[in-house]
Design an enzyme around this catalytic site. Structure first.
Site, mmCIF file in Angstrom:
data_model
loop_
_atom_site.group_PDB
_atom_site.id
_atom_site.type_symbol
_atom_site.label_atom_id
_atom_site.label_comp_id
_atom_site.label_asym_id
_atom_site.label_seq_id
_atom_site.Cartn_x
_atom_site.Cartn_y
_atom_site.Cartn_z
ATOM 1 N N LYS A 81 -8.807 -0.940 1.440
ATOM 2 C CA LYS A 81 -9.813 -1.413 2.382
ATOM 3 C C LYS A 81 -10.643 -2.477 1.673
ATOM 4 C CE LYS A 81 -9.299 0.205 6.358
ATOM 5 N NZ LYS A 81 -8.935 -0.813 7.354
ATOM 6 N N GLU A 103 0.805 -1.222 0.000
ATOM 7 C CA GLU A 103 0.000 0.000 0.000
ATOM 8 C C GLU A 103 0.837 1.271 0.000
ATOM 9 O OE1 GLU A 103 -3.752 2.031 2.455
ATOM 10 O OE2 GLU A 103 -2.863 0.161 3.161
#
Length: 446
Positions: free
Chosen positions: A262, A245
């Site tokens: 997410k 990420e």
């Protein structure tokens, strides 16, 4: 350091080069994995000209100290890498206590901030398969000397890979206690206190005798290369990260981007199962809602320092696949307002919204009541270039290593975003899916 010099040579594997000096304090690496449009460049640096370390009791303003250490922006070489010298280092999760004072507890080992100023950098261009030695100085001769210094690192003898298990195993925190914590957070969401919070579990143990943190980095790169893998060695400390990420990126023209993750599903055992998991994640209203809450949070963070009207979300809910998991990823972009810098954006957005929750400040209070100090976990390894560019990771899939008389202690965590309809057992299983690649690298043979 306003003048840049570049020397180019044939391809070398960055991990092999790093292996020769990975044990030096202030050795740092950003390893892209070399796959995909966001994975062109890897960087190595060592022997900084100056360092900045700040602990919780340090009264200095950290972001002002960063800007002062970086100094005025300078020129960058044409057709060169985005990072051509500047700052590189660690922002631990508890640095967020300097943004919004919450009285966060600190552990005894990790500083809030540990950053070096590097005038010599090796940049590895995975696309063109070449290595660029970058040097910076106050005049042409000074810059060329710094570039030659970086080029000389290619002559160091690489260290052979360690084989066999790297640890006898990590002990996980109590699964029942984690499920109880999830249930508590769900109740607090239903009571209207927060909308979402990311709650993590802890795994801890020791590296085997003779094993170093670099051995874990090398094993992870071979088994499950990640686009934002990174490494930092400090005196008696090391961060080993295999993060998928990005936190925030800024280009030299002021364009800003964040890519929050997410939503997670495990990889399937067969192609059909794998496709089914991807489809399930893409269609999940729960995961989309969870992702969208963080997109809105990150849009708000970027808007604090970006030009009015420039913050957009051009891509929502893209499914990206990694070795053990599929993730739901969105993209938020903006343009820095006049007079604002990447360090201003770091202050506005830290810690990353994807690993805190919404609203961010209240979610951090909830996390503080349920977890011990996070240290590097959910902080960031970042670089800030002298030309104004910036990039950073979210420190998930990350091991924090502390050296003592017996060798290396190691801690890793994995979290899940808890929302109103979260089911405690499912969230606990998600943490196990996320930690699986790290455990496999530690516990299995090469």
């Amino acid at each position: 350091m306003r003048v840049a010099a570049q020397l180019r040579t044939s391809w070398r594997d960055p991990l092999q080069v790093l292996s020769a000096f990975a044990g030096e304090p202030w050795a740092i690496a950003f390893l892209s994995g070399g796959q995909g449009p966001r994975a062109r460049w890897s960087y190595l640096a060592r022997r900084p000209d100056a360092v900045l370390t700040m602990r919780g009791d340090d009264g200095r303003e950290p972001f002002r100290a960063l800007a002062e250490l970086l100094g005025p922006l300078g020129e960058t070489g044409r057709d060169g890498p985005p990072f051509q010298g500047g700052l590189a280092g660690l922002a631990s999760y508890e640095l967020g206590d300097r943004v919004e004072p919450l009285g966060l507890a600190r552990g005894p080992d990790w500083p809030d901030l540990a950053v070096g100023l590097y005038s010599s950098v090796l940049a590895f261009d995975h696309e063109r398969r070449q290595v660029i030695a970058v040097g910076r100085g106050y005049d042409e001769a000074d810059s060329e000397q710094a570039a030659f210094e970086a080029m000389s690192w290619l002559q160091d003898l690489p260290r052979p890979a360690t084989r066999g298990p790297l640890t006898e195993g990590l002990a996980a925190s109590d699964p029942a206690a984690y499920e109880t914590a999830v249930a508590e957070v769900v109740a607090r969401i239903h009571a209207g206190e927060i909308f979402q919070a990311n709650i993590a579990r802890r795994w801890a143990g020791r590296l085997a005798a003779g094993v170093t943190p670099f051995d874990l980095l090398a094993r992870l790169a071979g088994q499950s290369a990640a686009p934002f893998a990174a490494y930092l060695r400090l005196a008696g400390l090391a961060v080993v990260s295999n993060s998928p990420e990005r936190f925030i990126q800024v280009d030299a023209d002021g364009g800003a981007e964040t890519r929050p993750i997410k939503g997670t599903r495990p990889r399937g055992a067969t192609e059909a199962d794998d496709a089914g998991m991807r489809g399930e994640l893409a269609a999940s209203l729960k995961d989309r809602a969870e992702n969208l809450m963080i997109v809105d949070l990150m849009r708000n963070d970027l808007a604090r320092v970006c030009a009015p009207g420039s913050v957009k979300a051009p891509e929502l809910f893209a499914v990206e696949s990694f070795t053990n998991v599929h993730h739901l990823v969105s993209t938020v972009r903006g343009r820095l307002a006049a007079g604002k810098t990447a360090i201003d954006l770091l202050r506005a957005a830290f810690p990353p919204g994807s690993i805190t929750g919404a609203p961010k400040v209240q979610a951090m209070k909830v996390i503080a009541g349920l977890e011990t100090a996070r240290g590097p976990y959910c902080g960031s390894l970042f670089w800030a270039g002298v030309g104004g560019a910036f990039d950073s990771s979210v420190l998930i899939r990350t091991a924090a290593c502390v050296q003592d008389e017996q060798g290396w202690r190691i801690e890793a965590r994995a979290g899940a975003g808890i929302v109103a309809d979260s089911e405690p057992r499912a969230e606990r299983i998600e943490t196990e899916d996320k930690i699986a690649a790290l455990l496999r690298a530690l516990e299995a043979g090469a």
